[in-house]
Design an enzyme around this catalytic site. Structure first.
Site, PDB file in Angstrom:
ATOM      1  N   LYS A  53       0.841  -1.206   0.000  1.00  6.28           N
ATOM      2  CA  LYS A  53       0.000   0.000   0.000  1.00  6.28           C
ATOM      3  C   LYS A  53       0.875   1.254   0.000  1.00  6.28           C
ATOM      4  O   LYS A  53       0.632   2.193  -0.770  1.00  6.28           O
ATOM      5  CB  LYS A  53      -0.916   0.001   1.226  1.00  6.28           C
ATOM      6  CG  LYS A  53      -2.065  -0.985   1.140  1.00  6.28           C
ATOM      7  CD  LYS A  53      -2.843  -1.039   2.444  1.00  6.28           C
ATOM      8  CE  LYS A  53      -3.983  -2.044   2.351  1.00  6.28           C
ATOM      9  NZ  LYS A  53      -4.673  -2.251   3.634  1.00  6.28           N
ATOM     10  N   GLN A  97      -5.041  -1.389   9.477  1.00 11.66           N
ATOM     11  CA  GLN A  97      -4.927  -2.729   8.915  1.00 11.66           C
ATOM     12  C   GLN A  97      -5.525  -3.780   9.850  1.00 11.66           C
ATOM     13  O   GLN A  97      -5.209  -3.829  11.043  1.00 11.66           O
ATOM     14  CB  GLN A  97      -3.444  -3.059   8.643  1.00 11.66           C
ATOM     15  CG  GLN A  97      -3.214  -4.402   7.991  1.00 11.66           C
ATOM     16  CD  GLN A  97      -3.807  -4.479   6.591  1.00 11.66           C
ATOM     17  OE1 GLN A  97      -3.739  -3.539   5.814  1.00 11.66           O
ATOM     18  NE2 GLN A  97      -4.395  -5.613   6.272  1.00 11.66           N
ATOM     19  N   ASP A 120     -11.550   2.782   3.675  1.00 13.22           N
ATOM     20  CA  ASP A 120     -11.906   1.363   3.602  1.00 13.22           C
ATOM     21  C   ASP A 120     -13.410   1.174   3.433  1.00 13.22           C
ATOM     22  O   ASP A 120     -13.872   0.100   3.063  1.00 13.22           O
ATOM     23  CB  ASP A 120     -11.450   0.625   4.867  1.00 13.22           C
ATOM     24  CG  ASP A 120     -10.240  -0.252   4.630  1.00 13.22           C
ATOM     25  OD1 ASP A 120      -9.974  -0.610   3.470  1.00 13.22           O
ATOM     26  OD2 ASP A 120      -9.561  -0.600   5.614  1.00 13.22           O
TER      27      ASP A 120
END
Length: 296
Positions: A53, A97, A120
């Protein structure tokens, strides 16, 4: 019939190029997007994902902010970091995460991220906006899956779609996205009666159940679009002792004999997730600044 492969790796590369162009345009307006990624602990898969990422964030010209915390970090400390990022004007997107260590309430952490920086798409406000047809930051994997579907079938209205899996991360938002495209949507799962027959009705079949090769070839309607979200590691003794290989939730070789289009594993949906994360960050940056979102 042999299915045509939907090349997610190639599509994701094109999307990243379009994101990079958008980032360049925004940077010229002193509105460079920034993405903050928070990793707690030393889960190997998470470490690789976070590195990827950060690398791709920098490659498209965004500001990248990495926060790596030890596994014994308290929930209080993590929440304080998230709150700090909420108020940081350089940060347009915040990604914590998953999975988090067991002593931390993941849902509480996700709900602490302000919805406008929730790239997200997991915050209940964004989930609710998606469900009610309002503009929202959408979970990356379902959105990437929809882009792949529309790359081979631009008009989806009236098609029967079956989503196997009902998670908040993939199954439910995938169903909402397909409903918004005017599909007739069935959400199936492990307790669905006669699951094979339900799948056989699908013009679009999305497998997101987390079980290796659960969807067999004869479950697939001839000519259907098959999107395999699963990423499962299984033993591969043919490669040597202790070796493994990646497979999806679909028995690929069997399904490819029936489907019209199919995504492989790896190289299908997987590459789309980070590409859509970068896209979401650009969208978040534009909305926060009141700037029109560039075409991507």
């Amino acid at each position: 019939m042999t299915a045509k492969i939907i090349d997610g790796k190639n599509f994701a590369e094109g999307l990243r190029q379009r994101v990079a162009t958008a980032v360049s345009e925004l940077s010229a307006q002193n509105a460079r997007p920034g993405l903050a990624v928070v990793l707690v602990g030393e889960d190997p898969a998470s470490q690789v994902y976070v590195r990827n990422k950060a690398k791709q964030t920098q490659e498209v010209g965004m500001a990248s902010f990495e926060h790596v915390l030890p596994a014994d970090t308290s929930e209080t400390v993590l929440l304080a970091l998230v709150e700090k990022l909420n108020y940081d004007d350089q940060v347009d997107g915040i990604l914590v995460q998953l999975p988090l260590p067991a002593h931390i309430d993941a849902q509480k952490v996700l709900e602490t991220i302000v919805p406008e920086k929730d790239v997200d798409g997991f915050h209940p406000v964004n989930a609710g906006r998606l469900a009610t047809g309002l503009p929202a930051l959408v979970p990356c994997t379902p959105y990437g899956s929809l882009l792949l579907i529309k790359s081979v079938q631009p008009e989806l209205a009236g098609l029967n779609a079956v989503v196997v899996g009902r998670s908040n991360i993939v199954g439910k938002p995938m169903a909402q996205l397909l409903i918004a495209e005017s599909c007739t949507v069935t959400v199936a799962h492990s307790k669905t009666r006669d699951l094979p027959e339900v799948c056989r009705q699908a013009d679009i079949l999305v497998a997101a159940v987390g079980r290796p090769e659960m969807i067999r070839g004869d479950w697939v309607k001839p000519g259907a679009i098959v999107i395999d979200v699963g990423i499962n590691r299984i033993p591969a003794p043919e490669k040597g002792e202790g070796k493994t290989r990646l497979v999806g939730d679909v028995a690929y070789a069997e399904a490819a004999e029936h489907a019209g289009y199919i995504t492989p594993v790896p190289g299908g949906v997987g590459p789309m997730t980070i590409a859509c994360l970068l896209r979401n960050t650009v969208v978040a940056a534009c909305v926060r600044r009141g700037i029109k979102t560039p075409e991507m």
